[in-house]
Design an enzyme around this catalytic site. Structure first.
Site, mmCIF file in Angstrom:
data_model
loop_
_atom_site.group_PDB
_atom_site.id
_atom_site.type_symbol
_atom_site.label_atom_id
_atom_site.label_comp_id
_atom_site.label_asym_id
_atom_site.label_seq_id
_atom_site.Cartn_x
_atom_site.Cartn_y
_atom_site.Cartn_z
ATOM 1 N N PHE A 184 0.808 -1.224 0.000
ATOM 2 C CA PHE A 184 0.000 0.000 0.000
ATOM 3 C C PHE A 184 0.843 1.276 0.000
ATOM 4 O O PHE A 184 0.292 2.384 0.010
ATOM 5 C CB PHE A 184 -0.958 0.001 1.201
ATOM 6 C CG PHE A 184 -0.274 -0.113 2.557
ATOM 7 C CD1 PHE A 184 0.294 0.983 3.172
ATOM 8 C CD2 PHE A 184 -0.224 -1.334 3.212
ATOM 9 C CE1 PHE A 184 0.918 0.884 4.405
ATOM 10 C CE2 PHE A 184 0.399 -1.450 4.463
ATOM 11 C CZ PHE A 184 0.969 -0.329 5.051
ATOM 12 N N ASN A 230 -7.840 7.583 6.323
ATOM 13 C CA ASN A 230 -8.363 7.361 7.681
ATOM 14 C C ASN A 230 -8.168 8.542 8.636
ATOM 15 O O ASN A 230 -8.001 8.358 9.840
ATOM 16 C CB ASN A 230 -7.809 6.049 8.248
ATOM 17 C CG ASN A 230 -6.289 6.040 8.307
ATOM 18 O OD1 ASN A 230 -5.641 7.031 7.989
ATOM 19 N ND2 ASN A 230 -5.722 4.925 8.730
ATOM 20 N N HIS A 238 -3.131 10.502 11.715
ATOM 21 C CA HIS A 238 -1.964 9.692 12.086
ATOM 22 C C HIS A 238 -1.606 10.024 13.521
ATOM 23 O O HIS A 238 -1.715 11.176 13.937
ATOM 24 C CB HIS A 238 -0.748 10.026 11.199
ATOM 25 C CG HIS A 238 0.547 9.571 11.833
ATOM 26 N ND1 HIS A 238 0.980 8.277 11.758
ATOM 27 C CD2 HIS A 238 1.451 10.234 12.614
ATOM 28 C CE1 HIS A 238 2.122 8.166 12.456
ATOM 29 N NE2 HIS A 238 2.419 9.340 12.975
HETATM 30 P P1 RTP Z 1 -0.743 5.879 11.015
HETATM 31 O O1 RTP Z 1 0.698 5.426 10.986
HETATM 32 O O2 RTP Z 1 -1.147 6.643 9.784
HETATM 33 O O3 RTP Z 1 -1.101 6.566 12.290
HETATM 34 O O4 RTP Z 1 -1.679 4.593 11.022
HETATM 35 P P2 RTP Z 1 -1.479 3.289 11.857
HETATM 36 O O5 RTP Z 1 -0.291 3.366 12.751
HETATM 37 O O6 RTP Z 1 -2.805 2.994 12.492
HETATM 38 O O7 RTP Z 1 -1.220 2.240 10.696
HETATM 39 P P3 RTP Z 1 0.160 1.815 10.006
HETATM 40 O O8 RTP Z 1 0.239 0.327 10.062
HETATM 41 O O9 RTP Z 1 1.303 2.602 10.549
HETATM 42 O O10 RTP Z 1 -0.085 2.218 8.486
HETATM 43 C C1 RTP Z 1 0.118 3.540 8.047
HETATM 44 C C2 RTP Z 1 -1.006 3.933 7.126
HETATM 45 O O11 RTP Z 1 -0.956 3.151 5.947
HETATM 46 C C3 RTP Z 1 -2.266 2.882 5.498
HETATM 47 N N1 RTP Z 1 -2.489 1.441 5.457
HETATM 48 N N2 RTP Z 1 -3.112 0.885 4.487
HETATM 49 N N3 RTP Z 1 -4.339 -0.991 2.776
HETATM 50 C C4 RTP Z 1 -3.778 -1.405 3.909
HETATM 51 O O12 RTP Z 1 -3.761 -2.567 4.248
HETATM 52 C C5 RTP Z 1 -3.153 -0.421 4.752
HETATM 53 N N4 RTP Z 1 -2.554 -0.666 5.889
HETATM 54 C C6 RTP Z 1 -2.127 0.541 6.341
HETATM 55 C C7 RTP Z 1 -3.233 3.497 6.469
HETATM 56 O O13 RTP Z 1 -3.676 4.738 5.961
HETATM 57 C C8 RTP Z 1 -2.401 3.694 7.717
HETATM 58 O O14 RTP Z 1 -2.876 4.755 8.471
HETATM 59 MG MG MG Z 2 1.640 3.917 12.086
#
Ligand code: RTP
Ligand code: MG
Length: 143
Positions: free
Chosen positions: A59, A114, A117
């Site tokens: 992604f 989403n 962050h």
């Molecule tokens: P963030 O870093 O943005 O706060 O989000 P997070 O920790 O909850 O999630 P993370 O695993 O760090 O992933 C960063 C951003 O990548 C996008 N994502 N897309 N399509 C998918 O499977 C996928 N997984 C992650 C999301 O926008 C996520 O916020």
């Molecule tokens: Mg993250």
């Protein structure tokens, strides 16, 4: 638990929806204080560098494309247990799995767009804060 700092981004989808104020209000109501804030339109280089840990993930390209699609608001939040508290306020990465009343449940529809962050640890927070802010841009809140 001591006072911590965490790094937050209000992502392009939430800025476009004009809910920056509503999201900041949630931080403030939860006791987090904004100690630095600015609006920026990320370049590909800046967004890619910020999410470098995900550079091999399928992604990644879409993530960088989305994060550069419009301006974001970046801020440093300070408070007791700030890293975990911010993650709690944000809700799960996938808005469809986010608990009711969380930012992602209320302001986002898809995992790709989403709304916010938030740093996932104190170590990430320190790195992410330094990536966006000079020490001189952080304003200690004495009252
Ligand atoms: P963030 O870093 O943005 O706060 O989000 P997070 O920790 O909850 O999630 P993370 O695993 O760090 O992933 C960063 C951003 O990548 C996008 N994502 N897309 N399509 C998918 O499977 C996928 N997984 C992650 C999301 O926008 C996520 O916020
Ligand atoms: Mg993250």
């Amino acid at each position: 638990m001591a006072v911590q700092r965490t790094f937050s981004i209000i992502k392009p989808d939430a800025v476009a929806k004009n809910v920056v104020g509503e999201i900041l209000t949630r931080f403030e109501k939860a006791g987090l204080k904004v100690v630095a804030s600015k609006m920026v339109h990320l370049s590909e280089k800046t967004a890619g560098g910020f999410y470098a840990e995900h550079s091999e993930r399928p992604f990644f390209k879409d993530l960088v494309s989305f994060m550069t699609s419009g301006p974001v608001v970046v801020q440093v939040l300070e408070g007791e247990n700030a890293v975990a508290l911010n993650r709690e306020l944000m809700g799960a990465t996938n808005p469809k799995e986010a608990a009711a009343g969380t930012i992602r449940a209320d302001f986002a529809q898809t995992i790709d767009e989403n709304a916010v962050h938030g740093s996932d640890s104190e170590t990430s927070a320190a790195r992410e804060i330094a990536y966006f802010f000079a020490e001189s841009e952080l304003c200690p809140r004495t009252r």
